[in-house]
Structures are given as C-alpha cells and as structure tokens.
Design a protein around this motif. Sequence first.
Motif, PDB file in Angstrom:
ATOM      1  N   ILE A   1       0.847  -1.191   0.000  1.00 14.95           N
ATOM      2  CA  ILE A   1       0.000   0.000   0.000  1.00 14.95           C
ATOM      3  C   ILE A   1       0.882   1.240   0.000  1.00 14.95           C
TER       4      ILE A   1
ATOM      5  N   ILE B   1      -3.259   4.230  -3.390  1.00  7.72           N
ATOM      6  CA  ILE B   1      -4.483   4.736  -2.767  1.00  7.72           C
ATOM      7  C   ILE B   1      -5.192   5.705  -3.717  1.00  7.72           C
TER       8      ILE B   1
ATOM      9  N   LYS C   1      -6.745   3.752  -6.787  1.00 13.68           N
ATOM     10  CA  LYS C   1      -7.940   2.984  -6.433  1.00 13.68           C
ATOM     11  C   LYS C   1      -9.123   3.903  -6.142  1.00 13.68           C
TER      12      LYS C   1
ATOM     13  N   ILE D   1     -10.732   2.184  -1.161  1.00 14.32           N
ATOM     14  CA  ILE D   1      -9.663   1.187  -1.129  1.00 14.32           C
ATOM     15  C   ILE D   1      -9.687   0.491   0.231  1.00 14.32           C
TER      16      ILE D   1
ATOM     17  N   ILE E   1      -7.765  -1.198   3.158  1.00 15.92           N
ATOM     18  CA  ILE E   1      -6.415  -1.135   3.724  1.00 15.92           C
ATOM     19  C   ILE E   1      -6.237  -2.324   4.665  1.00 15.92           C
TER      20      ILE E   1
ATOM     21  N   GLN F   1       1.239   6.200   4.578  1.00 14.74           N
ATOM     22  CA  GLN F   1       0.823   6.316   3.185  1.00 14.74           C
ATOM     23  C   GLN F   1      -0.547   6.966   3.051  1.00 14.74           C
ATOM     24  N   ILE F   2      -1.464   6.661   3.988  1.00 12.02           N
ATOM     25  CA  ILE F   2      -2.777   7.314   3.964  1.00 12.02           C
ATOM     26  C   ILE F   2      -2.618   8.815   4.187  1.00 12.02           C
TER      27      ILE F   2
ATOM     28  N   TYR G   1      -1.256  10.500   1.098  1.00 11.11           N
ATOM     29  CA  TYR G   1      -2.302  10.672   0.085  1.00 11.11           C
ATOM     30  C   TYR G   1      -3.185  11.870   0.432  1.00 11.11           C
TER      31      TYR G   1
END
Length: 279
Positions: A155, A160, A163, A170, A172, A194-195, A198
């Motif tokens: 991921i 993210i 998707k 998405i 997770i 990573q979230i 984004y």
Amino acid sequence: MKRLPILLTFMCSILGIYAQSDVENSKDYPLLPRMPDYLINKYTTSEFDSHEFFIDRKKQSKEGRKFRIYYRHNRSNEDGFEFPTRLQILRNYSQAIEKAGGSVIFERHNAEYGQYNFTNSEQKEIWVEIKPSASGKNYVINIIEKDVMRQDIVIDAELIKTKIDIEGKIAIYGIYFDLGKAKVKEESESALVQISTYLKDNPTVNCWIVGHTDASGSFKTNSELSLERAIAVKRHLVQQFKIASDRLYAEGVGPLAPIATNATEEGKAANRRVELVKK
C-alpha cells in the motif's frame, strides 16, 4: 562361463535397487516420515495454494504453503513381493498423527484416501491428505501449512489515489488491532503514513474511514468494535499526522459488507479490514 552373463544381470539388478535415491532437493515433511523402503520420485512446493478437505460432510478449501510428495516403493512385484495395502499405509499415518495430538478428518470407506490435521511446534495448523495407489506401490501426500497469503502489493499513496480515483474506495489491510480491541498497533504505522501522504497530496479530498469485521460474535459487538476502530484510525491520523479532523468521517458497519465468505478463516481475514472511502 555361460553362467557369467546371468550373474552379471543379477548383480546389476541388485545394484540398480540400491542405486535408487530420492529426487534432488526433496525431503520428508516433518512429523510425517515415509513408509519403509519408499523413495521420493516427485516433490513440489508452492508458497501459496489450496487443497480441498472433506469437513463436516462438506468440501472446504484450506489455503497456505503447499507440499506435494510422491512416494514409490523401491521394489517391484515381479518376484511376488507384496506391497503394503492402502489401509496399511493410511493406518501408519493416522496412528502417528493421532499420537502427536492430531485427528482424523475423513477416510474413504475403501481406504482410497485419508485426511488429517494436527498443530506443529509453531502452533500452525497442518492439513494432510494421504492418497495410496490401488496396488500400494505408490502414494502421494498433499500438505497445507495453513496461512493467509502474504500481501505482495504494498500500500502506498499512489496506489491509494489510483484505487480511489477509479473505484471511490480502497481496502487497507495494513492496519492492525488485537483481537476484540480498537487500539491501533505499531505495525500499522507504514500504512498510516501512506494514507496521510495521500491526504496531504490531495487536500480537497475528504474521506470516510469505515471499519469492517467478520461475522463471528454478536452483531452489536461487531458494530461497536468496527466504529471504535474507525475512530481510532481517524484519531491517529489527526493527532500524529496533523490531518484536519473535518476531512475525516469515522463509521463502522460491522459484518454488513463482507467481500468473502465468513465460512472459512481465510474469508474472515479478508472481511476484517479498514476502508478509505471518498466522500
């Protein structure tokens, strides 16, 4: 002098028997030693595969690392040699497995095959199928070390975005909680990074954080737990990564939106997830 070719033929046949060996890079599976005088003539392994077992009168697929070991007796029956019977092969394995604390799952009435399971020293479920040939000269063992597939797709913020742009959401799977708990575990950090990346790269996007559970336990407990987990993820993103609170909306739907069957452990694992849904 005329007897020499006969003697040489006899010697060659004896040497041929003793020259036989297992195929390269093969070995018996731990706790499942082979029957006496059998050799491994084919050996395959798969990092992740499945095999069907007959459990509670229904076929169920077990997934994990798979081993398939083919055994062949090193004798022929041309001289009247009698190979072990199918039942003899099954009983040797079933008794050894039961002594090790395992159990018989299913055996065909004609001893065509038997299925068993046990737990190894690492507390991993091992599922075994023994399938002898009608003559007893050969048999094959199928083994599944039960496991959930390793997540090879990492991921990241770009995935993210892709998707969510295409599907609007998405799942997770890199956010972890202890069983029945809502505290985000440390192992979740890389997914949360990573979230947050984004969200920072896409400042106009607002998202629902939706908690999902499997169907084990009561609906009320699962609904409450899924919401608590979604709130915990939101809190972590706000407090640790400085994401504006009004961009995130936490909700829990418990077991109401499964993406796999809840009849298997693998399906349950897929259903336990957190989803990021574009608002």
